[in-house]
Design a protein around this motif. Structure first.
Motif, PDB file in Angstrom:
ATOM      1  N   LEU A 172      -8.119   0.139  -0.857  1.00 18.69           N
ATOM      2  CA  LEU A 172      -7.481  -1.031  -0.276  1.00 18.69           C
ATOM      3  C   LEU A 172      -8.279  -2.593  -0.470  1.00 18.69           C
ATOM      4  O   LEU A 172      -7.932  -3.352  -0.853  1.00 18.69           O
TER       5      LEU A 172
ATOM      6  N   TYR B 270      -7.474   3.829   2.395  1.00 15.91           N
ATOM      7  CA  TYR B 270      -7.637   2.477   3.210  1.00 15.91           C
ATOM      8  C   TYR B 270      -9.161   2.163   2.921  1.00 15.91           C
ATOM      9  O   TYR B 270      -9.521   0.903   3.255  1.00 15.91           O
TER      10      TYR B 270
ATOM     11  N   VAL C 251       0.817  -1.157  -0.031  1.00 19.54           N
ATOM     12  CA  VAL C 251      -0.043   0.111   0.086  1.00 19.54           C
ATOM     13  C   VAL C 251       0.854   1.116  -0.015  1.00 19.54           C
ATOM     14  O   VAL C 251       0.562   2.163  -0.773  1.00 19.54           O
TER      15      VAL C 251
ATOM     16  N   ARG D  88      -7.023   9.572   3.905  1.00 14.22           N
ATOM     17  CA  ARG D  88      -6.913   8.308   4.527  1.00 14.22           C
ATOM     18  C   ARG D  88      -8.051   7.336   4.298  1.00 14.22           C
ATOM     19  O   ARG D  88      -7.927   6.182   4.009  1.00 14.22           O
TER      20      ARG D  88
END
Lengths: 566, 323
Positions: free
Chosen positions: B239, B235, B117, B231
């Motif tokens: 992700l 994520y 990541v 963020r």
């Protein structure tokens, strides 16, 4: 201070190794609350760039090199990333083109809404859920509370675009930038989405910038229009003035290229302003190899005849028959195409129109029914020389000019392949000569033969496809949405070319499209399809002036009105 | 769902039938089992007697059916060398291998995904570049060289960790674990790192490539245009979308870890099934070899079934019923 957004002398450039490309130059625009500004232009004109520049989301390596963007009187250029983030979503919302890809496929619609609401409005979880339900109801989604738990793939295209709009509205923005919001949708859905945007704009006094290539969309929703050409705004004005009395040469050319649904032209007027150098050097058909297989017009046998055609696709296979799910893609379809005519099939996505083209071209085999080409049945053993002979007379032009040409072959080999396959010439030298002539004839010039498909634009590629289709000296052409991936001006050129070829070579054409105006401009007779069946089959003028079937009336009613064009 | 599992089970049975046939053929083609069991000086009558006892004179299909039915009852025969039931031997050794595989899978997952990541988002930072270039070492060096290098650095030179063996185990009777004592962790660390390096690199590169692709998609752009934080985008949205292909690879790789553990266990003298297999090969201990083969195949089949079920949990678009 009545302006919501005021852009002055905005310049955007893309710095690449090969030099700086000016994507937008000296742009001046204003948007007032409750106003829909249409930003129209063809691909590469820089219209999306302006939308992205306003909210500072230019793709690397793009950057704003000058000018100012005043939003509610404040300069929003040169803000920090954190400040921009509080403007995006909260004050300026954005709607994207393709609702299939604009939503995260792994998150429920509710989660995506709630997340955005919490970020933009600072609500707690419970209030955010209530607000999400309200938003979904506001964009016309029924059972909003239940639908919150659904994933994007469980919505249809139009419903998904409504969800996208709800997301864009989540932060109560004052300005909405809609980038081609209806391009990926069917006409009936397009009309609903445009109505929704217009209604929201009026109710909430939003400013809307609608970026589109589609004059029809502009005509039905915009109050003011800015026309873009090669990074510059060439003309700005009231929608009625721009469409009815365009001043700039480019605007005139663009508007003359728009297919009209209300009257039929013989061909589109000069549209060479945009893609120059497409001048044809037609060959003398009467004496040329290409003209020798010309169809004898006295023959009255239908060029293509389709009887009781049926084809089902298996959606879910299962051991037991009752558990199987089948889709009847083509359901008892009958029609005859007369030699020399252009037969149109029109319908929305999923209506089975492309499936019919593929059945006739032999790409699918029907479950039931009969297909004959010039009286010769073409089902059965495909190695039968008579069937092969009949099939050779029929060629197909596909929708996507990017994937329908083999990128590893040069143009010479692409066009020569069918000639070599059917051994239509006596020597390789003759083949090369004919390929050169064909390329001249479709307006590309014999000199391009050594180049590869990626060196060409979409319109030029479609010309290569046409040359390839002509290489077997066909008498019948199937055109499956041949222009739907192209800009309007290029579309006009391709349609002109097809019309010329038809006249020169006496071709019969099966023309498939979702676009009613295009169908009207090209076809002699039209079949309207829905859910695998033909609802209505009529002469073009008859259908457009006096539709009989409910669905035809419905479709015709959805066409964007172009009365403003005068 | 039920139909899916049933179909998968049927496929698994087919796979197991093929593997057991291979395992069975070991008995007949790798040396003469009687020779391996008796001394050089055994009489001809004694050999014939053993042949009869083992049923080696029966037709091959009869022997195969007997082999499979014994196997189904957990009877894998008796080790030629150690003279103990093979199933007991494997069960004794199994905890060591499974713990090793487990720890190295956790290491490669955590480090691989986090680094993947990071390098996917900060594409051009010097940290990403050094992670990527050093990760190449992980794929290009053979496992045993990495193992020996780690032993040299951490055990011989720095004297931080033991060089081999499995110490500090706590016995529950049915399971011996080394994960509950410091000593146990010290001994598992080097072999687990050695075993994880290859998988780690693969997961890292896969996550990075997927991440870079997902960051280009429209829904990420749309999320940006709604003003979501970096963020939440990285994520929350990106992700999870990278995970579907990653799960496939992980599934295949955990099987791979078990197979690779043969080498790692040898280098570190780790008393697991892999080491047992290598020793069995040395002594042509056919019952252990064939049982190991069957056992690895079972693990592969189970892991793949779990992976298929995981897909549906991660991606709502995959409807298991239609698979």
């Amino acid at each position: 201070m009545s302006e919501l957004l005021k852009i002055t002398d905005l310049n955007v450039e893309f710095v690449t190794r090969r030099g700086t490309i000016k994507a937008a130059q000296d742009i001046n625009l204003t948007v007032a609350p409750g106003e829909v500004l249409g930003l129209v232009g063809e691909s590469g004109a820089g219209k999306s760039t302006i939308g992205n520049a306003i909210i500072d989301l230019l793709e690397h390596p793009g950057r704003v090199s000058g000018g100012s963007v005043l939003f509610q009187g404040e300069e929003i250029r040169g803000r920090s990333e954190a400040e921009m983030r509080s403007i995006r979503g909260d004050r300026i919302g954005m709607i994207f083109q393709d609702p299939q890809t604009a939503l995260n496929p792994l998150m429920t619609v509710g989660d995506q809404l709630v997340e955005t609401i919490i970020k933009t409005r600072g609500y707690d979880q419970k209030r955010a859920v209530e607000c999400a339900i309200e938003l979904l109801e506001g964009v016309g989604i029924d059972n909003a509370e239940l639908r919150l738990k659904a994933y994007p793939h469980q919505f249809s295209g139009g419903m998904r675009q409504r969800v996208v709009i709800a997301l864009a509205l989540a932060g109560k923005p004052e300005l909405i930038i809609a980038d081609e919001p209806t391009t990926a949708l069917d006409v009936s859905i397009q009309a609903q989405i445009l109505d929704l945007i217009k209604q929201l704009c009026e109710e909430r006094q939003l400013g809307v910038i609608i970026v589109t290539h589609d004059i029809g969309v502009i005509a039905s929703i915009a109050t003011r229009v800015a026309v873009m050409y090669r990074g510059k705004i060439v003309e700005t004005g009231d929608v009625a003035q721009i469409l009815g009395d365009p001043q700039h040469e480019y605007t005139k050319a663009l508007i003359s290229a728009v297919p009209r649904a209300d009257k039929k032209y013989h061909r589109f007027e000069a549209v060479d302003y945009i893609e120059g150098g497409a001048s044809r050097k037609p060959i003398d058909i009467a004496t040329h190899w290409l003209g020798k297989a010309r169809h004898q017009s006295e023959d009255e046998t239908p060029a293509v005849s389709v009887k009781n055609l049926d084809l089902s696709f298996t959606l879910q296979s299962a051991l037991l028959k009752k558990n199987r799910k089948m889709l009847r893609a083509v359901n008892n379809v009958n029609f005859d195409i007369k030699p020399g005519e252009t037969f149109g099939i029109v319908g929305e996505s999923g209506s089975g129109k492309s499936t019919i083209a593929r059945l006739i071209a032999g790409l699918y085999t029907p479950d039931r029914g009969e297909i004959s080409i010039q009286g010769q049945s073409v089902l059965g053993n495909q190695r039968d020389p008579q069937i092969k002979q009949a099939r050779r007379k029929l060629q197909m032009i596909f929708q996507d000019p990017y994937s329908s040409l083999n990128s590893r072959m040069n143009v010479m080999n692409i066009v020569a392949e069918p000639i070599r396959f059917y051994k239509l010439t006596s020597s390789e030298a003759e083949t090369r000569q004919i390929v050169g002539d064909l390329l001249d004839h479709v307006g590309l010039g014999a000199a391009v033969a050594n180049r590869y498909p990626h060196e060409f634009s979409g319109g030029q590629r479609q010309r290569i496809s046409i040359a390839r289709a002509l290489a077997t000296r066909p008498q019948i052409l199937i055109c499956d949405e041949p222009t739907s991936a192209l800009d309007v001006s290029i579309q006009a050129q391709i349609l002109n070319l097809l019309k010329d070829l038809q006249e020169d070579l006496g071709l019969t054409m099966l023309f498939i499209s979702h676009d009613l105006p295009v169908i009207r401009q090209t076809c002699d007779r039209i079949a309207v399809m829905r859910s695998g069946q033909i609802c209505e089959l009529a002469e073009t003028e008859e259908l457009f002036n006096n539709p009989q079937h409910e669905y035809s009336k419905h479709l015709l009613g959805l066409m964007p009105k172009l009365d403003l064009l005068g | 769902m039920f139909a899916f599992i049933a179909r998968r089970l049927a496929q698994s049975i087919l796979v197991m039938a093929v593997v057991s046939a291979v395992a069975f053929s070991l008995f007949n083609f790798v040396g003469d089992p009687v020779n391996n069991m008796v001394g050089q000086d055994a009489t001809r009558e004694r050999r014939a007697e053993i042949r009869l006892q083992l049923g080696l004179d029966d037709p091959i299909p009869v022997q195969y059916v007997r082999f499979v039915s014994n196997m189904l009852q957990g009877d894998f025969g008796i080790s030629y060398r150690i003279k103990q039931p093979v199933d007991k031997l494997i069960l004794e050794r199994l905890p060591a291998t499974l713990e090793l595989v487990f720890v190295s899978a956790i290491i490669s997952l955590i480090v691989g995904i986090v680094a993947g990541v990071y390098t996917g988002i900060h594409r051009n930072s010097w940290i990403s570049r050094s992670i990527l270039s050093s990760s190449l070492i992980g794929v290009s060096l053979p496992t045993f060289i990495i193992g020996i290098a780690l032993i040299y650095i951490f055990a011989v030179h720095l004297r931080w960790l033991p060089s081999s063996g499995r110490a500090g185990t706590i016995d529950f009777g049915w399971w011996k674990t080394s994960l509950l004592s410091l000593e146990g962790w010290r001994s598992i660390l080097l072999p687990a790192i050695t075993l994880s390096l290859f998988q780690l690199t693969m997961i890292l590169r896969l996550v990075r490539a997927e991440m870079m692709e997902v960051m280009q998609t429209d829904f990420i752009k749309f999320a940006r245009a709604r003003g979501l934080s970096e963020r939440a985008i990285n994520y929350g949205h990106a992700l999870r979308n990278t995970l579907v292909p990653v799960i496939t690879i992980i599934g295949l790789n955990i099987g791979g870890l078990i197979a690779f553990s043969v080498i790692t266990e040898t280098v570190f003298q780790w008393p697991g099934t892999g080491l047992m297999f290598i020793q069995a090969v040395d002594f042509v201990d056919v019952p252990i070899m064939s049982a190991y083969l069957v056992f690895v195949a079972i693990l592969f089949v189970i892991i793949n079934l779990v992976v298929d079920l995981l897909y549906a949990a991660v991606d709502p678009r995959i409807r298991i019923g239609n698979a």
